[in-house]
Design an enzyme around this catalytic site. Structure first.
Site, PDB file in Angstrom:
ATOM      1  N   PHE A 137      -5.213 -12.316  -3.303  1.00 23.44           N
ATOM      2  CA  PHE A 137      -5.355 -11.777  -1.864  1.00 23.44           C
ATOM      3  C   PHE A 137      -4.611 -13.298  -0.896  1.00 23.44           C
ATOM      4  O   PHE A 137      -4.962 -12.813   0.295  1.00 23.44           O
ATOM      5  CB  PHE A 137      -6.558 -11.559  -1.276  1.00 23.44           C
ATOM      6  CG  PHE A 137      -7.291 -10.527  -2.267  1.00 23.44           C
ATOM      7  CD1 PHE A 137      -7.086  -9.428  -2.735  1.00 23.44           C
ATOM      8  CD2 PHE A 137      -8.550 -11.292  -2.961  1.00 23.44           C
ATOM      9  CE1 PHE A 137      -7.812  -8.737  -3.508  1.00 23.44           C
ATOM     10  CE2 PHE A 137      -9.274 -10.683  -4.019  1.00 23.44           C
ATOM     11  CZ  PHE A 137      -8.857  -9.159  -4.317  1.00 23.44           C
ATOM     12  N   GLY A 140       6.223  -8.261  -3.963  1.00 25.15           N
ATOM     13  CA  GLY A 140       6.652  -8.460  -5.348  1.00 25.15           C
ATOM     14  C   GLY A 140       7.398  -7.402  -5.836  1.00 25.15           C
ATOM     15  O   GLY A 140       8.473  -7.617  -6.463  1.00 25.15           O
ATOM     16  N   ARG A 197       9.878   4.378  -1.042  1.00 25.35           N
ATOM     17  CA  ARG A 197       9.565   4.605  -2.597  1.00 25.35           C
ATOM     18  C   ARG A 197       8.479   4.218  -3.130  1.00 25.35           C
ATOM     19  O   ARG A 197       8.120   3.045  -3.127  1.00 25.35           O
ATOM     20  CB  ARG A 197      10.888   4.358  -3.165  1.00 25.35           C
ATOM     21  CG  ARG A 197      10.903   5.145  -4.826  1.00 25.35           C
ATOM     22  CD  ARG A 197      11.770   4.826  -5.655  1.00 25.35           C
ATOM     23  NE  ARG A 197      13.226   4.776  -5.350  1.00 25.35           N
ATOM     24  CZ  ARG A 197      14.054   6.082  -5.098  1.00 25.35           C
ATOM     25  NH1 ARG A 197      13.492   7.234  -5.672  1.00 25.35           N
ATOM     26  NH2 ARG A 197      14.921   6.244  -4.487  1.00 25.35           N
ATOM     27  N   ASN A 228       4.549   3.570  -8.632  1.00 31.53           N
ATOM     28  CA  ASN A 228       3.378   3.980  -9.553  1.00 31.53           C
ATOM     29  C   ASN A 228       2.351   4.538  -8.546  1.00 31.53           C
ATOM     30  O   ASN A 228       1.579   3.807  -8.147  1.00 31.53           O
ATOM     31  CB  ASN A 228       2.960   2.849 -10.501  1.00 31.53           C
ATOM     32  CG  ASN A 228       1.834   3.407 -11.427  1.00 31.53           C
ATOM     33  OD1 ASN A 228       1.288   4.670 -11.312  1.00 31.53           O
ATOM     34  ND2 ASN A 228       1.041   2.493 -12.002  1.00 31.53           N
ATOM     35  N   LYS A 276      -0.384   5.983  -8.823  1.00 34.90           N
ATOM     36  CA  LYS A 276      -1.859   5.504  -9.365  1.00 34.90           C
ATOM     37  C   LYS A 276      -2.274   4.217  -8.613  1.00 34.90           C
ATOM     38  O   LYS A 276      -2.911   3.890  -7.949  1.00 34.90           O
ATOM     39  CB  LYS A 276      -2.146   5.647 -10.784  1.00 34.90           C
ATOM     40  CG  LYS A 276      -3.568   5.614 -11.062  1.00 34.90           C
ATOM     41  CD  LYS A 276      -3.727   6.065 -12.637  1.00 34.90           C
ATOM     42  CE  LYS A 276      -5.112   5.711 -13.012  1.00 34.90           C
ATOM     43  NZ  LYS A 276      -5.451   6.125 -14.619  1.00 34.90           N
ATOM     44  N   LYS A 319       9.049  -0.240   0.342  1.00 33.34           N
ATOM     45  CA  LYS A 319       8.807  -1.128   1.252  1.00 33.34           C
ATOM     46  C   LYS A 319       7.241  -2.220   0.828  1.00 33.34           C
ATOM     47  O   LYS A 319       7.153  -2.848   1.684  1.00 33.34           O
ATOM     48  CB  LYS A 319       8.472  -0.157   2.457  1.00 33.34           C
ATOM     49  CG  LYS A 319       9.419   0.504   3.297  1.00 33.34           C
ATOM     50  CD  LYS A 319       8.825   0.924   4.408  1.00 33.34           C
ATOM     51  CE  LYS A 319       9.920   1.748   5.210  1.00 33.34           C
ATOM     52  NZ  LYS A 319       9.300   2.533   6.392  1.00 33.34           N
ATOM     53  N   GLY A 346       1.130  -3.703  -0.846  1.00 32.51           N
ATOM     54  CA  GLY A 346      -0.057  -4.584  -1.135  1.00 32.51           C
ATOM     55  C   GLY A 346      -0.914  -4.828   0.179  1.00 32.51           C
ATOM     56  O   GLY A 346      -2.390  -4.842  -0.045  1.00 32.51           O
ATOM     57  N   GLU A 347      -0.515  -4.761   1.257  1.00 26.08           N
ATOM     58  CA  GLU A 347      -1.340  -5.126   2.486  1.00 26.08           C
ATOM     59  C   GLU A 347      -1.637  -4.417   3.474  1.00 26.08           C
ATOM     60  O   GLU A 347      -2.729  -4.416   4.218  1.00 26.08           O
ATOM     61  CB  GLU A 347      -0.724  -6.441   2.939  1.00 26.08           C
ATOM     62  CG  GLU A 347      -1.029  -7.652   2.017  1.00 26.08           C
ATOM     63  CD  GLU A 347       0.029  -8.903   2.183  1.00 26.08           C
ATOM     64  OE1 GLU A 347      -0.354  -9.913   2.895  1.00 26.08           O
ATOM     65  OE2 GLU A 347       0.902  -8.674   1.788  1.00 26.08           O
TER      66      GLU A 347
HETATM   67 MO1  MOS Z   1      -0.537 -12.078   0.913  1.00 20.48          MO
HETATM   68  S1  MOS Z   1      -2.004 -12.618   2.223  1.00 20.48           S
HETATM   69  O1  MOS Z   1       0.942 -12.450   1.646  1.00 20.48           O
HETATM   70  O2  MOS Z   1      -0.885 -13.224  -0.502  1.00 20.48           O
END
Ligand code: MOS
Length: 755
Positions: A237, A506, A645, A648, A650, A718, A721-722
């Protein structure tokens, strides 16, 4: 790119994880390993007067005791954006103390128990100085955040103050958020092992190349002599994005005692040895026409930083771009406190800033008696109002529409306190989410092997986000193989280098390099086949040949086919491999050099010049508030996102849900409590720092709207994760207002604030 990309896939590393055979850094078997424990300062500001190490040195099993007196001098730590360090100050180089529980000694023994015991025998005295513990305490000394040019980072357009003063309707409120800690399940653990002048480090990291560059500069050795391995990471995180001071210290300890050393931070040390989200105080002023159109938007944020770095919780990041508004002011101030340097925590700035901005918008909606969704639609930004560039893609209106419909927003009675279920007040709230698209230069190698399988190699990281699976999917798609035929190797500086797995970049970044390397390896193999008389594909043109479901065949005559394996075996080749480097659109070679050196990943890398790129989303939630006890339960959550796009479905939906769960914690329970007298953290444990548990989390329906983005690189992804956490705290606070008529502007919204 359709056969498998975007479908839901189980994790390829799922079996390893549920059977316990995935090895995390602390679990790497290393022979003859010694154990190091940190001793932390018991004052937050001052100097070490004396350290008596005699009893510790005589304790059974002790191999070494390091303090500032015998610690070798280390090189300068350069924090982001210049380098990979979490903070610039390296403890144990002098007698200064700048924050509570700062490393003052490292005790190394043959067992963890003996090291822990010996550490208790140290006698340390301090000369204390006055402590500034919290944002509030530091406020009189607030100063503007400055950019590299030495000027304040303020953003201003139009005439915000005058437009605000002259607007028909005004909101002027202050919102506050507390210090938060990441609290991943896996604590940071460093194993450092020297073999002559070669160093191997196992460290849970979002960026192995960053760890290596920091070790090289702080230990003053060549990066070529350092290998950093981080195969599995048990949550991060942001706290594992940059390298913290325990890592070089562990490496030095191993060199000093001439044995491999394992240094595992305790749960309590995770509150002082690695970064955290800084507290914020945010004043938001909205000036609007009676029809709800924004005339002026002013957002002024202040957050605490350490005594030695200027690291803000940049709450105004999204303010200039989220809504169409001609007159804008966005400023950041810092105050110095006796804490270690704060750092990024999931959507740093976006999640905290959106709490204030999206709460203020809700306040405006009630004041004007306009539906909160309608108010946002009236202020929709058709272009990026900050850069005046077109969006690379934007599905925000579709997100509002689909999420509102699935949620049942039309059933909401508009008056606060008007919905009930038994003794519970029911409230519905919403907020907008957005997160910028960050792409970095990336590198990858893909190998087709003689057994017909493929191997992907790159120093990417899987923080639990699903990188192993996503890269396997991308390679399988490009190669025409099944996902199970692709093996992914990541998390090791021996592999092709990459940027941090942070800023939601990533998969979107590394995925491009994997895809291009896979296509190159495939095409090379096809060229060999069609030039070979022994191949059934002989003489075909490249354009006529396709690979699907592990078979290469000619489009017009599928009976003419063979496999990669057959091609390789005919030539006695063990593998055919390709290495590729990819740059984000408009980035230059300089950005690639920065990534290759493990020093930086943003400069010249993730900002686009011809378009503006953000993911967007809409968060809708329902709460039930116990009117007698003030207890809030989030009972439903429905959210829609446009993120380009999806690789995955899930795992990507899991990322959204994880973000929403973290947002529920941010809204209702998470708060690091700092004692104002001495800057001691009072709840440095999971018993008293309350992350959400299963019972706090309702069924979450988080989904993606279809979105095609032709501009954000060859994958069109795009990042996911956040964005899930952005807007969650505001949506919950807005729902609580709708339920109770009480506007809480101070997170977390604990029962005492509702009584
Ligand atoms: Mo995240 S807060 O960019 O590891």
């Amino acid at each position: 790119m359709n056969e498998i990309i975007g479908k839901p896939h189980d994790r390829v590393d799922g079996y390893l994880k549920v059977t316990g055979s995935a090895r995390y850094s602390a679990e790497i078997p290393v022979e003859n390993i010694a154990h190091a424990v940190f001793v932390g300062s018991t004052v937050a500001h001052g100097r070490i007067r004396d350290i008596d190490t005699r009893d510790t040195e005589r304790a059974p099993g002790v191999l070494g005791v390091l303090t500032y007196r015998n610690m070798p001098k280390l090189g300068v730590l350069e924090p982001f954006p210049v380098g990979a360090a979490g903070q610039s100050y390296m403890p144990m180089q002098d007698d200064h103390i700048y924050y509570m529980d700062q490393h003052v000694a490292l005790v190394v023994a043959d067992t963890l128990e003996r090291a822990t015991y010996a550490a208790t025998l140290l006698r340390i005295t301090y000369a204390k100085e006055k402590v500034v513990a919290t944002l509030t305490d530091g406020l009189p000394g607030a100063y503007p955040m400055k950019g590299p040019d030495g000027k304040p980072t303020d953003k201003v357009r139009g005439n915000p103050a005058r437009s605000f003063a002259g607007s028909a309707v005004q909101i002027d409120e202050t919102y506050t958020t507390p210090v938060e800690h990441h609290n991943p399940i896996e604590p940071h653990t460093t194993i450092a092992a020297w073999d002559g002048d070669k160093l191997t480090v196992y460290e849970p990291s979002q960026w192995v190349n960053g760890v290596r560059s920091l070790l090289a500069s702080s230990l003053n050795i060549s990066p070529k002599n350092i290998r950093v391995v981080s195969r599995f990471v048990g949550g991060a995180f942001g706290c594992k994005a940059f390298t913290h001071t325990h890592v070089p210290l562990a490496a030095v300890a191993a060199r000093e005692v001439n044995r491999p050393v394992k240094l595992q931070l305790t749960r309590a040390q995770l509150f002082s040895s690695v970064s955290h989200r800084a507290a914020t105080k945010q004043r938001v002023r909205l000036g609007a026409e009676r029809d709800g159109r924004l005339i002026a938007l002013l957002h002024d944020g202040t957050s605490p930083t350490s005594m030695f770095d200027d690291e803000p919780e940049a709450v105004t990041k999204i303010t200039p771009m989220l809504y169409a508004c001609k007159n804008l002011q966005a400023t950041l101030h810092l105050v110095k406190t006796n804490m270690n340097t704060p750092g990024p925590m999931r959507a740093p700035g976006e999640s905290t800033g959106s709490f204030a901005l999206e709460s203020a918008l809700d306040e405006l909606a009630y004041k004007l008696r306009i539906d909160p969704v309608e108010l946002r639609l009236r202020n929709h930004a058709d272009r990026d109002p900050e850069s005046n560039l077109p969006w690379s893609s934007k599905s925000l209106k579709e997100c509002y529409r689909q999420a509102a419909e699935k949620f049942g927003w039309s059933r909401r009675a508009s008056a606060p306190g008007s919905m009930r279920e038994g003794r519970h007040l029911v409230g519905m709230g919403m907020a907008t989410a957005t997160y910028p698209t960050h792409l970095s230069p990336a590198t990858a190698r893909v190998r087709l092997l003689a057994d017909g399988s493929a191997q992907v190699e790159c120093a990417a990281q899987d923080l639990g986000t699903g990188t192993y699976t996503a890269l396997a999917i991308i390679a399988a798609d490009a190669l025409g193989l099944s996902v199970s035929s692709v093996r992914v190797e990541i998390g090791d500086t021996n592999l092709p280098p990459n940027a941090v797995a942070g800023g939601s970049r990533g998969t979107a970044s590394v995925g491009q390099a994997v895809r291009e390397a896979a296509i190159a390896a495939r095409d090379e193999t096809l060229r060999i086949a069609i030039a070979d008389r022994r191949s059934p594909l002989y003489g075909a043109t490249e354009a006529d040949v396709v690979v699907e479901r592990n078979r290469i065949f000619i489009k017009s005559d599928a009976s003419k086919s063979e496999t990669y394996s057959e091609v390789l075996r005919r030539y006695n080749r063990t593998s055919i491999e390709a290495y590729r480097e990819t740059l984000p659109p408009e980035a230059d070679e300089r950005a690639m050099q920065l990534v290759l050196s493990g020093r930086d990943f943003e400069t010249g890398g993730s900002r686009f010049k011809r378009f503006s790129s953000h993911a967007f989303g809409a968060q809708f939630c329902e709460v039930q508030v116990d009117a007698d006890l003030g207890i809030v339960r989030v009972t439903r959550f429905v959210s829609a996102f446009g993120c380009g796009r999806i690789i995955n479905r899930k795992a990507a939906e899991s990322q959204l849900k994880g973000g929403i769960v973290m947002g529920i914690g941010m809204a209702l329970t998470e708060e690091t409590l700092v004692d104002r007298r001495n800057a001691r953290i009072m709840n440095a444990n999971l018993g008293e720092y309350h992350v959400p548990v299963n019972l706090d989390v309702p069924e979450i329906n988080a989904f993606f709207v279809d979105e095609v983005d032709p501009y954000v690189g060859s994958l069109g992804a795009k990042g996911v994760g956040e964005i899930g956490i952005v807007g969650v705290a505001a949506a919950i606070a807005n729902a609580i207002y709708h339920a109770t008529g009480k506007r809480i502007r101070d997170l977390p919204i604990t029962p005492d604030k509702l009584l």
